[in-house]
Design an enzyme around this catalytic site. Structure first.
Site, mmCIF file in Angstrom:
data_model
loop_
_atom_site.group_PDB
_atom_site.id
_atom_site.type_symbol
_atom_site.label_atom_id
_atom_site.label_comp_id
_atom_site.label_asym_id
_atom_site.label_seq_id
_atom_site.Cartn_x
_atom_site.Cartn_y
_atom_site.Cartn_z
ATOM 1 N N THR A 11 0.818 -1.222 0.000
ATOM 2 C CA THR A 11 0.000 0.000 0.000
ATOM 3 C C THR A 11 0.849 1.268 0.000
ATOM 4 O O THR A 11 0.301 2.373 -0.071
ATOM 5 C CB THR A 11 -0.915 0.043 1.245
ATOM 6 N N ASP A 58 -3.647 -8.219 8.298
ATOM 7 C CA ASP A 58 -2.557 -7.763 9.156
ATOM 8 C C ASP A 58 -1.600 -8.948 9.297
ATOM 9 O O ASP A 58 -2.039 -10.043 9.702
ATOM 10 C CB ASP A 58 -3.157 -7.354 10.523
ATOM 11 N N VAL A 59 -0.336 -8.758 8.990
ATOM 12 C CA VAL A 59 0.610 -9.887 9.051
ATOM 13 C C VAL A 59 0.750 -10.463 10.462
ATOM 14 O O VAL A 59 1.225 -11.580 10.633
ATOM 15 C CB VAL A 59 2.011 -9.538 8.484
ATOM 16 N N ASN A 85 8.035 -7.680 2.546
ATOM 17 C CA ASN A 85 8.413 -6.264 2.662
ATOM 18 C C ASN A 85 7.694 -5.553 3.811
ATOM 19 O O ASN A 85 8.227 -4.592 4.368
ATOM 20 C CB ASN A 85 8.098 -5.585 1.318
ATOM 21 N N SER A 138 17.333 -4.441 6.233
ATOM 22 C CA SER A 138 17.705 -3.030 6.353
ATOM 23 C C SER A 138 19.195 -2.962 6.676
ATOM 24 O O SER A 138 19.769 -3.911 7.240
ATOM 25 C CB SER A 138 16.940 -2.373 7.494
ATOM 26 N N TYR A 151 14.168 -1.925 16.812
ATOM 27 C CA TYR A 151 14.015 -1.976 15.344
ATOM 28 C C TYR A 151 15.207 -2.713 14.741
ATOM 29 O O TYR A 151 15.042 -3.612 13.898
ATOM 30 C CB TYR A 151 13.875 -0.575 14.738
ATOM 31 N N VAL A 184 15.377 5.437 2.973
ATOM 32 C CA VAL A 184 14.498 5.544 1.800
ATOM 33 C C VAL A 184 13.358 6.477 2.180
ATOM 34 O O VAL A 184 12.731 6.303 3.235
ATOM 35 C CB VAL A 184 13.896 4.167 1.416
#
Ligand code: NDP
Ligand code: 8X3
Length: 252
Positions: A11, A58-59, A85, A138, A151, A184
């Protein structure tokens, strides 16, 4: 016959840009995300190039992941390429000040969500003895930065899982690739700072970050190598970025 690509987090950002490139090249596309209005609109936008389906889930929701993958029409069931992703950072701060709901979100989405989707799709690849998994890690999964703690940990997990998947799946003729971008300019920082646009904009101040399209082009390249070639691991940085926390911000 055209290949089928399953993209989580389609999305926005890198996922959306990837969907656009694969669609322009005639792939069958399965778009995934939680924001159904965006999925509907993107399907409409891409349909002139490609055969597109979307799945809204929702994953983090294990049951929904399996139900949605199971619900795919017959012509979309044989997934050739899985792009894991979907993910985000939630918050930025010292470990002792961390918000435990943010920690849960990052571990549940970036790590467990990736695992659930993989578990729903990989067995079909094993049966067919063909497929490719492209995990979006990442640079934060290669180097830790101050206040990035959980993270970074979630992306280190993606790094370990990518290697683990490759070790377990290469004998089944399945490629596992990992792409690790630096900064990004997507909705990533807006999500990290819970909608605070000013804070989000500051992240990209004074330098030229990667665009979602820059990363999507690398994903497409990795997905289109000959059958005997697997780009196992790659770091993609903007020219202004030398490492996770060294960025030349002299363009102010
Ligand atoms: P965006 O915020 O633009 O996109 C994130 C995507 O993930 C959205 O499509 C969102 O869809 C989806 N997503 C988030 N949470 C969930 C969930 N619980 N269930 C299903 N889908 C979810 O960020 P990016 O495009 O930048 O991020 C994509 C990937 O790239 C992430 O894994 C991120 O960690 C990684 N990355 C990003 C970098 C950056 O600087 N931007 C650098 C390195 C890696 P929806 O909200 O509709 O569910
Ligand atoms: C996103 C890159 O450095 O903002 O994974 O965490 S960073």
């Amino acid at each position: 016959m055209e290949k089928t690509v399953f993209i989580t987090g389609a999305t926005s950002g890198i996922g959306r840009a990837s969907a656009e490139i694969f669609a322009q090249n005639g792939y069958k596309i399965i778009l995934c995300g939680r924001r159904e209005n965006r999925l509907q609109q993107l399907k409409k936008d891409l349909e002139s190039h490609a055969n597109v389906q979307y799945l809204t889930f929702d994953v983090r929701d294990k049951k929904a992941v399996f139900q949605q993958v199971e619900s795919l029409p017959e012509e979309f069931k044989n997934i050739d390429i899985l792009i894991n992703n979907a993910g985000n950072a939630h918050g930025l701060g010292a470990i002792h000040e961390g918000d435990m709901d943010d920690w849960d979100a990052m571990i549940d989405i970036n790590v467990k969500g990736l695992l659930y989707v993989s578990k729903a799709i990989i067995p079909g690849m094993v049966t067919r003895k063909s497929g490719q998994i492209i995990n979006i890690g990442s640079v934060a999964g290669k180097e830790v930065y101050a206040n990035g703690n959980v993270y970074c940990a979630s992306k280190y997990a993606v790094d370990a899982l990518s290697t683990g998947m490759r070790l377990d799946l290469h004998a089944h003729n399945i490629k596992v690739s990992e792409i690790n971008p630096g900064a990004v300019d997507t909705e990533f920082s807006k999500v990290r700072f819970k909608g605070d646009e000013e804070k989000a904009d500051k992240v990209y101040e004074g330098f030229t970050p990667l665009s979602a399209k820059d990363v999507a082009e690398v994903i497409f390249f990795v997905a289109t190598r000959p059958p005997h070639v697997n780009i196992a691991d790659t770091i993609v940085l903007s020219t202004d970025q030398a490492s996770v926390s060294v960025i030349n911000r002299s363009k102010n």
